[in-house]
Scaffold this motif. Structure first.
Motif, short mmCIF file in Angstrom:
data_model
loop_
_atom_site.label_atom_id
_atom_site.label_comp_id
_atom_site.label_asym_id
_atom_site.label_seq_id
_atom_site.Cartn_x
_atom_site.Cartn_y
_atom_site.Cartn_z
N ILE A 39 8.47 -72.06 52.40
CA ILE A 39 9.85 -72.52 52.23
C ILE A 39 10.59 -71.48 50.91
CG2 ILE A 39 11.84 -74.00 51.59
CD1 ILE A 39 9.07 -74.78 54.70
N LEU A 40 10.96 -70.64 51.48
CA LEU A 40 12.44 -70.47 50.46
C LEU A 40 14.27 -70.85 50.41
CD1 LEU A 40 11.67 -66.98 51.33
CD2 LEU A 40 10.56 -68.22 49.28
N ASN A 57 4.38 -69.87 59.33
CA ASN A 57 3.26 -69.76 59.60
C ASN A 57 3.28 -68.96 58.17
OD1 ASN A 57 1.88 -70.38 61.79
ND2 ASN A 57 3.34 -68.48 62.39
N GLY A 58 3.59 -69.08 57.13
CA GLY A 58 3.55 -68.53 55.46
C GLY A 58 3.55 -67.45 55.19
N TRP A 59 4.60 -66.80 54.16
CA TRP A 59 5.42 -66.20 54.04
C TRP A 59 4.55 -64.33 53.44
CZ3 TRP A 59 5.32 -62.06 50.34
CH2 TRP A 59 6.66 -61.22 50.35
N ARG A 60 5.13 -63.57 54.25
CA ARG A 60 4.32 -62.11 54.14
C ARG A 60 6.15 -61.47 53.90
NH1 ARG A 60 1.05 -65.74 55.52
NH2 ARG A 60 -0.70 -64.93 57.47
N SER A 61 5.37 -59.95 53.23
CA SER A 61 6.25 -58.59 53.11
C SER A 61 6.52 -58.55 54.49
CB SER A 61 5.27 -57.94 52.37
OG SER A 61 6.02 -56.87 51.64
N GLY A 62 8.21 -58.14 54.04
CA GLY A 62 8.98 -58.12 55.44
C GLY A 62 9.32 -58.67 56.32
N ALA A 63 8.53 -60.14 56.22
CA ALA A 63 8.96 -60.64 57.70
C ALA A 63 10.17 -61.50 57.69
CB ALA A 63 7.42 -62.14 57.68
N SER A 64 10.91 -61.94 58.89
CA SER A 64 12.20 -63.03 58.77
C SER A 64 11.24 -64.17 58.98
CB SER A 64 12.66 -62.47 60.48
OG SER A 64 12.89 -61.50 59.75
N PRO A 65 12.32 -65.68 58.10
CA PRO A 65 11.60 -66.65 58.30
C PRO A 65 12.04 -66.96 59.42
CG PRO A 65 13.85 -66.10 57.59
CD PRO A 65 13.60 -64.87 57.47
N THR A 66 11.14 -67.86 59.65
CA THR A 66 10.76 -68.67 61.21
C THR A 66 11.74 -69.79 61.70
OG1 THR A 66 8.42 -68.75 60.84
CG2 THR A 66 9.16 -69.73 62.73
#
Length: 102
Positions: A39-40, A57-66
């Motif tokens: 969560i951010l 499913n957890g943060w990943r570099s470059g990922a957009s939030p669910t």
């Protein structure tokens, strides 16, 4: 005055970030979210508003939030959006086994 409902959302966000050792710091070292959702949230005192990004499913570099939610404090609380955000956070807490705030 800030509506207590916004503080409740922040509290849910923080509770979801608790690590196995019970501390928030214990979870924050898991940068890639391998131990569950990430969560951010941002509070902007000059607008004032609260933004919540949920990476199920957890943060990943470059990922957009669910899921993304924005609440502006100077507008009426959008009950449907608030309920959706709250319910999602509560369901993730239950799934993760964090019951301290429920």
């Amino acid at each position: 005055m800030v509506n207590d409902k916004y503080l409740y959302l922040i509290q849910l966000c923080m509770e979801l970030q608790r690590g196995e050792d019970g501390t928030i710091e214990g979870r924050c070292i898991d940068w890639e979210g391998t131990k569950g959702p990430t969560i951010l949230f941002n509070f902007y005192g000059n607008i004032p508003s609260l933004e919540i990004d949920i990476f199920v499913n957890g943060w990943r570099s470059g990922a957009s939030p669910t899921h993304y939610y924005q609440f502006r404090f100077n507008e009426d609380l959008e009950k449907k959006k608030f309920g959706e955000c709250r319910d999602l956070l509560l369901s993730l807490l239950k799934k993760e086994g964090n019951h301290g705030i429920l």
